[in-house]
Write a protein that holds these residues in place. Structure first.
Motif, PDB file in Angstrom:
ATOM      1  N   ASN A 166     -86.645  21.909   1.897  1.00  0.00           N
ATOM      2  CA  ASN A 166     -85.576  22.789   2.389  1.00  0.00           C
ATOM      3  C   ASN A 166     -85.493  22.791   3.911  1.00  0.00           C
ATOM      4  O   ASN A 166     -85.417  23.838   4.565  1.00  0.00           O
ATOM      5  CB  ASN A 166     -85.762  24.220   1.870  1.00  0.00           C
ATOM      6  N   GLU A 167     -85.537  21.592   4.483  1.00  0.00           N
ATOM      7  CA  GLU A 167     -85.399  21.365   5.922  1.00  0.00           C
ATOM      8  C   GLU A 167     -86.554  21.937   6.732  1.00  0.00           C
ATOM      9  O   GLU A 167     -86.432  22.122   7.942  1.00  0.00           O
ATOM     10  CB  GLU A 167     -84.067  21.943   6.440  1.00  0.00           C
ATOM     11  N   ARG A 168     -87.684  22.227   6.090  1.00  0.00           N
ATOM     12  CA  ARG A 168     -88.847  22.727   6.799  1.00  0.00           C
ATOM     13  C   ARG A 168     -90.088  22.037   6.253  1.00  0.00           C
ATOM     14  O   ARG A 168     -90.130  21.592   5.105  1.00  0.00           O
ATOM     15  CB  ARG A 168     -89.035  24.244   6.632  1.00  0.00           C
ATOM     16  N   PHE A 169     -91.140  21.947   7.073  1.00  0.00           N
ATOM     17  CA  PHE A 169     -92.428  21.443   6.606  1.00  0.00           C
ATOM     18  C   PHE A 169     -93.238  22.602   6.028  1.00  0.00           C
ATOM     19  O   PHE A 169     -93.418  23.625   6.689  1.00  0.00           O
ATOM     20  CB  PHE A 169     -93.201  20.785   7.752  1.00  0.00           C
ATOM     21  N   ILE A 170     -93.719  22.428   4.805  1.00  0.00           N
ATOM     22  CA  ILE A 170     -94.463  23.473   4.112  1.00  0.00           C
ATOM     23  C   ILE A 170     -95.798  22.902   3.633  1.00  0.00           C
ATOM     24  O   ILE A 170     -95.857  21.803   3.086  1.00  0.00           O
ATOM     25  CB  ILE A 170     -93.684  24.022   2.905  1.00  0.00           C
ATOM     26  N   THR A 171     -96.880  23.656   3.843  1.00  0.00           N
ATOM     27  CA  THR A 171     -98.198  23.233   3.369  1.00  0.00           C
ATOM     28  C   THR A 171     -98.263  23.375   1.844  1.00  0.00           C
ATOM     29  O   THR A 171     -97.986  24.440   1.302  1.00  0.00           O
ATOM     30  CB  THR A 171     -99.307  24.084   4.011  1.00  0.00           C
ATOM     31  N   LYS A 172     -98.631  22.285   1.176  1.00  0.00           N
ATOM     32  CA  LYS A 172     -98.692  22.278  -0.276  1.00  0.00           C
ATOM     33  C   LYS A 172    -100.086  21.968  -0.816  1.00  0.00           C
ATOM     34  O   LYS A 172    -100.335  22.103  -2.019  1.00  0.00           O
ATOM     35  CB  LYS A 172     -97.697  21.247  -0.831  1.00  0.00           C
ATOM     36  N   ARG A 173    -100.992  21.533   0.060  1.00  0.00           N
ATOM     37  CA  ARG A 173    -102.311  21.172  -0.434  1.00  0.00           C
ATOM     38  C   ARG A 173    -103.335  21.289   0.685  1.00  0.00           C
ATOM     39  O   ARG A 173    -103.030  21.002   1.846  1.00  0.00           O
ATOM     40  CB  ARG A 173    -102.299  19.739  -0.974  1.00  0.00           C
ATOM     41  N   ILE A 174    -104.541  21.723   0.344  1.00  0.00           N
ATOM     42  CA  ILE A 174    -105.661  21.817   1.275  1.00  0.00           C
ATOM     43  C   ILE A 174    -106.879  21.153   0.619  1.00  0.00           C
ATOM     44  O   ILE A 174    -107.170  21.393  -0.551  1.00  0.00           O
ATOM     45  CB  ILE A 174    -106.002  23.284   1.610  1.00  0.00           C
ATOM     46  N   ILE A 175    -107.586  20.306   1.378  1.00  0.00           N
ATOM     47  CA  ILE A 175    -108.848  19.727   0.916  1.00  0.00           C
ATOM     48  C   ILE A 175    -109.926  20.081   1.938  1.00  0.00           C
ATOM     49  O   ILE A 175    -109.721  19.907   3.146  1.00  0.00           O
ATOM     50  CB  ILE A 175    -108.758  18.198   0.753  1.00  0.00           C
ATOM     51  N   ASP A 222     -98.252  28.632  11.409  1.00  0.00           N
ATOM     52  CA  ASP A 222     -97.257  27.574  11.512  1.00  0.00           C
ATOM     53  C   ASP A 222     -97.515  26.710  12.736  1.00  0.00           C
ATOM     54  O   ASP A 222     -98.345  27.033  13.588  1.00  0.00           O
ATOM     55  CB  ASP A 222     -95.850  28.188  11.581  1.00  0.00           C
ATOM     56  N   ARG A 223     -96.790  25.603  12.828  1.00  0.00           N
ATOM     57  CA  ARG A 223     -96.881  24.703  13.972  1.00  0.00           C
ATOM     58  C   ARG A 223     -95.617  24.853  14.810  1.00  0.00           C
ATOM     59  O   ARG A 223     -94.538  25.192  14.294  1.00  0.00           O
ATOM     60  CB  ARG A 223     -97.024  23.258  13.517  1.00  0.00           C
ATOM     61  N   PRO A 224     -95.685  24.580  16.142  1.00  0.00           N
ATOM     62  CA  PRO A 224     -94.529  24.802  17.015  1.00  0.00           C
ATOM     63  C   PRO A 224     -93.263  24.077  16.579  1.00  0.00           C
ATOM     64  O   PRO A 224     -92.179  24.647  16.601  1.00  0.00           O
ATOM     65  CB  PRO A 224     -95.026  24.289  18.375  1.00  0.00           C
ATOM     66  N   HIS A 225     -93.383  22.802  16.149  1.00  0.00           N
ATOM     67  CA  HIS A 225     -92.190  22.042  15.805  1.00  0.00           C
ATOM     68  C   HIS A 225     -91.556  22.499  14.495  1.00  0.00           C
ATOM     69  O   HIS A 225     -90.474  22.050  14.129  1.00  0.00           O
ATOM     70  CB  HIS A 225     -92.533  20.552  15.702  1.00  0.00           C
TER      71      HIS A 225
END
Length: 271
Positions: free
Chosen positions: A169-178, A227-230
């Motif tokens: 949806n036009e944004r970067f979203i975290t979906k997984r963590i290892i 979140d990250r700046p970009h």
């Protein structure tokens, strides 16, 4: 940092300040092999376009209010190169490592460490700030499959957290963590299985580990993400704010942010 790239280290509680040297000359902040005079690259690497990412992170090895000798290590420039400064030095000392893009730095058990990306691996380096400064590869080769890699001091254990982000949806979203537990002596790693119940606050600034028994509103065995700046926009604000449950492997939102700021939000632990 001011417009002339001069730095000042400030304690926000005591107002104590330390003046630091300016960054190295701007021409050294980009990869000269991709820079051609008068080209699009020249515009891309202009100060206006680069100023928001000149310095990715800076950390200390000592609390200046408790020690007269301390060092500052930073990641700067297009490739997150390393440089350090110690009290009394007139300039920053650069540490050159070929073909490495560093993603995080940490002061762990009396030494500086950095994690970088090299040929699809996350490699850990010991950063020597002595008379012959260098960065020596000391950790295992860990397959780099995430967007970002972080180093965390988890109660005396060194953890590598790989964060996977996807465009949605036009944004970067975290979906997984290892999460990997690093054995520097054996140059090996293993899957980390949480047992102690502490919480980790992860972001662009120094990562923080806290005991939920002292902060009752914190979840046990959880990683709080900023979140990250970009990824922050005026229309949508911050979207990638999550709690990751290390036991269940699930995500939940802890705050629906609507504000707009031109930098990443950071965690602050008042002391």
């Amino acid at each position: 940092m001011d417009v002339k790239l001069n730095f000042r280290l400030v304690n926000p509680y005591t107002r104590k300040c330390y003046d630091l040297p300016p960054l190295p000359p701007y021409d050294s902040l980009h990869d000269s092999t991709t820079y051609v005079k008068g080209s699009i690259s020249e515009e891309f690497y202009s100060f206006e376009s680069m100023k928001s990412m000149l310095v990715a992170k800076a950390i200390l090895d000592r609390d200046p209010s408790h020690s007269s000798e301390f060092k500052v290590l930073m990641m700067y420039g297009e490739r997150n190169s390393l440089a350090f400064w110690k009290l009394g030095d007139p300039t920053w000392t650069l540490i050159t490592v070929a073909c490495i893009f560093f993603t995080d730095i940490i002061f762990f058990k009396e030494d500086f460490y950095a994690v970088g990306n090299f040929y699809n691996n996350n490699d850990i380096y010991l950063v020597n700030t002595g008379p012959n400064p260098n960065a020596k590869h000391v950790g295992p080769h860990i397959k780099h499959r995430g967007t970002f890699a972080y180093l965390v001091d988890y109660m005396g254990e060194l953890l590598l957290v790989q964060r996977f982000r996807f465009f949605f949806n036009e944004r970067f979203i975290t979906k997984r963590i290892i999460v990997k537990k690093i054995d520097l002596e054996g140059k090996s790693y293993s899957e980390y299985k949480p047992m102690e119940g502490h919480s980790v606050f992860l972001g662009a600034n120094s990562c923080i580990t806290v005991d939920p028994s002292k902060y009752p509103t914190c979840r046990k065995n959880a990683i709080y993400l900023t979140d990250r700046p970009h990824n922050i926009s005026e229309e949508q604000g911050c979207k990638d704010l999550w709690i990751y449950d290390m036991v269940e492997g699930s995500f939940s939102r802890y705050y629906s942010a609507r504000w707009y700021i031109p930098a990443s939000p950071i965690w602050l632990n008042p002391t």
